[in-house]
Design a protein around this motif. Structure first.
Motif, PDB file in Angstrom:
ATOM      1  N   GLU A  28       4.182  -9.883   7.800  1.00 34.18           N
ATOM      2  CA  GLU A  28       4.351  -8.885   8.252  1.00 34.18           C
ATOM      3  C   GLU A  28       4.525  -8.974   9.496  1.00 34.18           C
ATOM      4  O   GLU A  28       5.586  -8.322  10.053  1.00 34.18           O
ATOM      5  CB  GLU A  28       4.613  -7.252   7.255  1.00 34.18           C
ATOM      6  N   TYR A  29       3.729  -9.651   9.946  1.00 27.69           N
ATOM      7  CA  TYR A  29       3.295  -9.489  11.242  1.00 27.69           C
ATOM      8  C   TYR A  29       4.125 -10.500  11.998  1.00 27.69           C
ATOM      9  O   TYR A  29       4.922 -10.159  12.790  1.00 27.69           O
ATOM     10  CB  TYR A  29       1.617  -9.416  11.671  1.00 27.69           C
ATOM     11  N   GLN A  30       4.236 -11.336  11.648  1.00 29.94           N
ATOM     12  CA  GLN A  30       4.254 -12.542  12.731  1.00 29.94           C
ATOM     13  C   GLN A  30       6.353 -12.448  12.342  1.00 29.94           C
ATOM     14  O   GLN A  30       6.835 -12.186  13.180  1.00 29.94           O
ATOM     15  CB  GLN A  30       5.128 -13.610  10.884  1.00 29.94           C
ATOM     16  N   GLU A  86      -3.403 -10.067   0.177  1.00 31.20           N
ATOM     17  CA  GLU A  86      -2.919  -9.082   1.167  1.00 31.20           C
ATOM     18  C   GLU A  86      -3.478  -9.617   2.853  1.00 31.20           C
ATOM     19  O   GLU A  86      -2.163  -9.142   3.676  1.00 31.20           O
ATOM     20  CB  GLU A  86      -4.292  -7.960   1.092  1.00 31.20           C
ATOM     21  N   ALA A  87      -4.154 -10.469   2.907  1.00 31.31           N
ATOM     22  CA  ALA A  87      -3.839 -10.523   4.517  1.00 31.31           C
ATOM     23  C   ALA A  87      -2.990 -11.781   4.783  1.00 31.31           C
ATOM     24  O   ALA A  87      -2.463 -11.579   6.218  1.00 31.31           O
ATOM     25  CB  ALA A  87      -5.323 -11.429   4.290  1.00 31.31           C
ATOM     26  N   ARG A  88      -2.445 -11.962   3.336  1.00 28.24           N
ATOM     27  CA  ARG A  88      -1.339 -13.765   3.577  1.00 28.24           C
ATOM     28  C   ARG A  88      -0.663 -12.037   4.050  1.00 28.24           C
ATOM     29  O   ARG A  88       0.869 -12.873   4.909  1.00 28.24           O
ATOM     30  CB  ARG A  88      -1.421 -14.403   2.516  1.00 28.24           C
ATOM     31  N   ARG A  89      -0.181 -11.516   2.781  1.00 31.24           N
ATOM     32  CA  ARG A  89       1.280 -10.713   3.169  1.00 31.24           C
ATOM     33  C   ARG A  89       1.256  -9.246   4.352  1.00 31.24           C
ATOM     34  O   ARG A  89       2.618  -9.869   4.685  1.00 31.24           O
ATOM     35  CB  ARG A  89       0.925  -9.153   1.941  1.00 31.24           C
ATOM     36  N   VAL A  90       0.139  -9.432   4.674  1.00 33.11           N
ATOM     37  CA  VAL A  90       0.260  -8.171   5.954  1.00 33.11           C
ATOM     38  C   VAL A  90       0.461  -9.779   7.230  1.00 33.11           C
ATOM     39  O   VAL A  90       1.671  -8.828   8.467  1.00 33.11           O
ATOM     40  CB  VAL A  90      -1.107  -8.382   6.281  1.00 33.11           C
ATOM     41  N   ARG A  91      -0.133 -10.368   6.528  1.00 36.15           N
ATOM     42  CA  ARG A  91       0.104 -11.605   8.025  1.00 36.15           C
ATOM     43  C   ARG A  91       1.650 -11.799   8.329  1.00 36.15           C
ATOM     44  O   ARG A  91       2.220 -11.906   9.271  1.00 36.15           O
ATOM     45  CB  ARG A  91      -0.675 -13.157   7.955  1.00 36.15           C
ATOM     46  N   GLU A 116       7.351  -8.854  11.889  1.00 32.98           N
ATOM     47  CA  GLU A 116       7.819  -7.677  12.958  1.00 32.98           C
ATOM     48  C   GLU A 116       7.026  -8.400  14.255  1.00 32.98           C
ATOM     49  O   GLU A 116       8.266  -8.191  15.562  1.00 32.98           O
ATOM     50  CB  GLU A 116       6.379  -7.235  12.881  1.00 32.98           C
TER      51      GLU A 116
END
Length: 167
Positions: free
Chosen positions: A64-66, A57-62, A68
């Protein structure tokens, strides 16, 4: 008797007590130990699975953040470029407007100067005509009253002077 030749009754009683203690341990204590070990294994494997899930999940959020952040950087770059182009266009428009205003002011000033020159020339001619008439009257000894004739002579004189200046 000794250790190599044990007493048969003591050996039987010892074996019965040993098996009774072993059975008690096997029936009561070993299931509890197995239960505790299973709970620990479940907790450990559950924690590991949760940690892996949290990590994914953290990798997925990271990611997405990258994405964005990259999109925001591109948007900011596009906005900066658009603002720069708009500023250049606005500056060009202001310069052309200023140039036009300057040309209009120069044209208006030129017209005003020409009008002032014509007015000053007319006033000066009238003043020179009055002085010339007064001087001619003093020279003759009597005042000259024919203003129209004096004006015609003065206009002819000034026309000749202008022709000489222009030529």
């Amino acid at each position: 008797m000794g250790p190599l030749k044990p007493n048969f009754i003591e050996l039987i009683v010892g074996l019965v007590v040993f098996f009774a203690v072993f059975a008690t341990l096997a029936m009561v204590l070993l299931p509890r130990i197995d239960k505790t070990l299973a709970e620990r294994e479940e907790a450990t494997s559950g924690t590991l699975e949760r940690a892996e899930a949290v990590e994914s999940e953290a990798r997925r959020v990271r990611a997405e953040y990258q994405a964005e952040l990259s999109a925001a950087r591109q948007e900011a770059s596009r906005i900066r470029q658009a603002a720069h182009e708009e500023g250049v266009a606005l500056l060009a428009a202001v310069r052309s407007e200023g140039q036009k205003a300057r040309e209009d002011m120069v044209a208006a000033a030129t017209v005003q100067l020409e009008a002032d020159r014509v007015i000053a020339e007319a006033e000066l001619r009238e003043h020179v005509l009055g002085l010339a008439t007064a001087l001619a009257g003093r020279i003759i000894g009597e005042p000259l009253t024919d203003i129209d004739r004096a004006r015609a002579v003065a206009d002819a004189f000034f026309a000749g002077a202008e022709a000489d200046t222009a030529g």
